[in-house]
Design a protein around this motif. Structure first.
Motif, mmCIF file in Angstrom:
data_model
loop_
_atom_site.group_PDB
_atom_site.id
_atom_site.type_symbol
_atom_site.label_atom_id
_atom_site.label_comp_id
_atom_site.label_asym_id
_atom_site.label_seq_id
_atom_site.Cartn_x
_atom_site.Cartn_y
_atom_site.Cartn_z
ATOM 1 N N CYS A 1 0.774 -1.133 0.076
ATOM 2 C CA CYS A 1 0.005 -0.160 0.000
ATOM 3 C C CYS A 1 0.995 1.307 -0.075
ATOM 4 N N SER A 2 1.979 1.244 0.901
ATOM 5 C CA SER A 2 2.457 2.337 0.819
ATOM 6 C C SER A 2 3.579 2.540 -0.416
ATOM 7 N N ALA A 3 3.975 1.410 -1.042
ATOM 8 C CA ALA A 3 4.511 1.702 -2.292
ATOM 9 C C ALA A 3 3.571 2.409 -3.618
ATOM 10 N N ARG A 4 2.408 1.908 -3.372
ATOM 11 C CA ARG A 4 1.475 2.519 -4.503
ATOM 12 C C ARG A 4 1.265 3.775 -3.954
ATOM 13 N N THR A 5 1.071 4.270 -2.737
ATOM 14 C CA THR A 5 1.029 5.604 -2.088
ATOM 15 C C THR A 5 1.997 6.605 -2.744
ATOM 16 N N ILE A 6 3.278 6.084 -2.460
ATOM 17 C CA ILE A 6 4.318 6.992 -2.739
ATOM 18 C C ILE A 6 4.362 7.157 -4.500
ATOM 19 N N GLY A 7 4.243 6.166 -5.034
ATOM 20 C CA GLY A 7 4.392 6.179 -6.484
ATOM 21 C C GLY A 7 3.151 6.854 -7.550
ATOM 22 N N GLU A 8 1.901 6.995 -6.885
ATOM 23 C CA GLU A 8 0.662 7.124 -7.404
ATOM 24 C C GLU A 8 1.070 8.542 -8.306
ATOM 25 N N PHE A 9 0.598 8.399 -9.464
ATOM 26 C CA PHE A 9 0.706 9.683 -10.429
ATOM 27 C C PHE A 9 -0.528 10.011 -10.935
#
Lengths: 291, 276
Positions: free
Chosen positions: A218-226
């Motif tokens: 979830c964190s990886a997606r949060t940080i990378g959301e574009f």
């Protein structure tokens, strides 16, 4: 299973063994195709990110990372993560609890509902909040009268991120909780434990690795959301630019080394995510009672 | 009946379900309904006029065709990857297995800029290609293949791991050739998960924005994807146009999700049949 292997295979068994796998040369060709595919699509891009980042030397690299706009983008990204991750954890645990421990009508509809953000374009996830909260939107006039700004500001970025990341933790926890069943919790309750005591001392220890695993994804997606963030951010430099948006601006200004320097930071996080994920995978297996 | 009573011992059903429903409704359902409410206000005429515009049609067609093509490539290579990772052993296998997750973990914007750089005319890979890759439809497909790699692998892999080897042995001992065994015994077992992975990769690819816009070139009528057109219309304050395109995309995506769910339910049904 082991007992079978101890017995010398008879000639027919050997024949069957030969018939249930492919000849060595076929294996070699298939492995080669797979390695080539992964090399072309994943390994070369990963190497290229770091090569491009250091193309103009280490000085340019570090200058690009400590530059104020970059630092502001990193700070904003971390703030968004700090707000959205706890919310996602509460939602994920609650959803997994309701779905895996109780029988109720419409469970499949609820499961589909949790999956829904996976089927929605990130751009649409951003668009819906523009339709609700921008000055032309449904609630725009109301917000304006209270002087509140949601889109083109931090709340909008958080909302769009929450939309996109909603399924992640629930999807990880549901199979873990389902596999464990309810016996331990039932025992705790029968012995007089309060609901909260039972959750803290029985449920939480049982699901902890699955929860950590889901939180990392979830964190990886949060940080990378574009895409979603791009729609609602307003692209104000040093103010509402997250790290991925900062990379886009640098790239469009032909500051390739700086863009790839920021990109390399995010790639390091991505690679670390994968490594931790694979370490946790067998720990989560331990949660489930298998090796 | 006794089981029901034991079930009731566990607390928190009302509060957890209530919270989940309220949260999902406020964050996802009501905002998404806004798209359909706003589109319906345009009326059929207005909706058709917006979506029927040749630039919009070209973008929708491009998005769905490139997504279909990329998902097909991912289906083929994903099946092969899952097979090789489960059945064969070779040095570096664990690294390949870990790398499969990279597109999930890597931000799409990072994927976009590095793929655009690699596949441009002077890029490491682009210079060897006889055709134009970046800034064409091919570039879009490359980006969509990249982001879709994990879906099919991660759906098929566990099914292949759980597959009972006795079935293959039985087929082989009854005289079936290896190719026949794979085609008639193994492949049908993998098909539901393959289709589910294909559907997920397709749905993801249709809506993908971050990785595509850097490599696509974004020429209207040619390499402009539908999510980018939504973005462009928003920037021009054409909210109605953006909403109409979004409504069409959502309806098609939901149809895909429905098919995935039906497949998964059918598949789950088969597992319980076997288990009990």
């Amino acid at each position: 299973m082991e007992a079978v292997q101890v017995i010398e295979p008879s000639s027919t068994e050997k024949k069957i063994q030969k018939l249930t796998t492919e000849p060595k040369w076929v294996q070699a060709i298939l492995i080669a195709i797979v390695v080539l595919f992964i090399g072309l699509f994943l390994i070369i891009p990963l190497i290229a990110i770091f090569t491009e980042a250091f193309a103009k030397g280490a000085d340019v690299y570090f200058a690009a990372i400590v530059e104020p706009d970059a630092l502001a983008a990193i700070r904003l990204t971390m703030i968004v993560l700090a707000i959205s991750l706890p919310i996602n954890i509460v939602f994920g645990v609650a959803a997994a609890w309701a779905i895996s421990k109780f029988r109720f009508k419409g469970k499949n509809i609820l499961l589909a509902l949790i999956d829904l953000p996976f089927a929605v374009s990130p751009v649409i996830a951003g668009l819906v909040f523009i339709l609700l909260f921008s000055s032309h939107g449904l609630l725009g006039p109301l917000l304006e009268s209270y002087d509140l700004q949601i889109v083109f500001a931090l709340p909008g970025i958080v909302l769009a991120t929450l939309f996109v990341t909603m399924p992640f933790i629930a999807k990880e926890l549901i199979p873990v909780m389902q596999a464990q069943g309810s016996e331990e919790e039932e025992a705790a309750r029968t012995l007089g434990a309060s609901g909260w005591y039972m959750f803290r001392h029985v449920t939480l220890p049982n699901i902890k690795w699955g929860l950590v695993y889901g939180a990392i994804l979830c964190s990886a997606r949060t940080i990378g959301e574009f895409g979603a963030v791009s729609v609602v951010s307003g692209h104000i430099r040093g103010m509402t630019n997250t790290l991925p948006l900062h990379i886009e601006i640098l790239y469009n200004e032909y500051q390739f080394s700086a863009a790839f320097a920021a990109a390399s930071l995010m790639s390091l996080i991505a690679v670390a995510t994968i490594i931790i994920q694979h370490i946790l995978h067998w720990k989560k297996g331990a949660d489930l009672g298998r090796e | 009946m006794a089981k029901r009573k034991i079930k009731n011992v566990l607390p928190g059903f009302g509060i957890s379900l209530g919270f989940v429903l309220a949260y999902a409704s406020l964050l996802v359902i009501i905002p998404l309904l806004m798209v359909f409410i706003n589109s319906s206000q345009m009326g059929w005429g207005g909706l058709l006029a917006t979506v029927g515009d040749s630039r919009v049609l070209a973008a929708l067609r491009l998005s769905f065709l490139t997504a279909l093509f990329a998902a097909a490539v991912n289906g083929l290579f994903g099946l092969l990857l899952a097979w090789v990772l489960v059945r064969y052993s070779f040095p570096g296998k664990q690294i390949i297995n870990g790398l499969v997750d990279l597109p999930f973990a890597l931000p799409t914007a990072v994927a976009g800029i590095v793929l655009a750089t690699l596949y441009s005319k002077e890029g490491w890979i682009g210079q060897f290609l006889p055709f134009k890759a970046a800034f064409s439809e091919i570039g879009i497909v490359i980006a969509l293949i990249f982001i879709g790699v994990p879906f099919v692998v991660r759906m098929v892999q566990p099914v292949l791991e759980e597959l009972d080897p006795q079935m293959e042995e039985a087929a082989a001992s009854l005289g079936a050739s290896r190719i026949r065994t794979i085609g008639k015994v193994i492949f049908p077992e993998l098909l539901p998960s393959l289709l589910a992975g294909f559907g997920l990769a397709f749905a993801r690819a249709v809506g993908e924005y971050g990785s595509v816009i850097f490599i696509a070139g974004n020429m209207p009528y040619k390499t402009e994807i539908a999510p980018l057109l939504i973005m462009t219309k928003l920037e021009q304050y054409d909210y109605q146009g953006a909403t109409a395109i979004a409504a069409v995309m959502l309806i098609i995506s939901f149809a895909i999700l429905l098919v995935i769910n039906i497949l998964q339910q059918r598949f789950a049904g088969r597992i319980t049949e076997k288990g009990v």
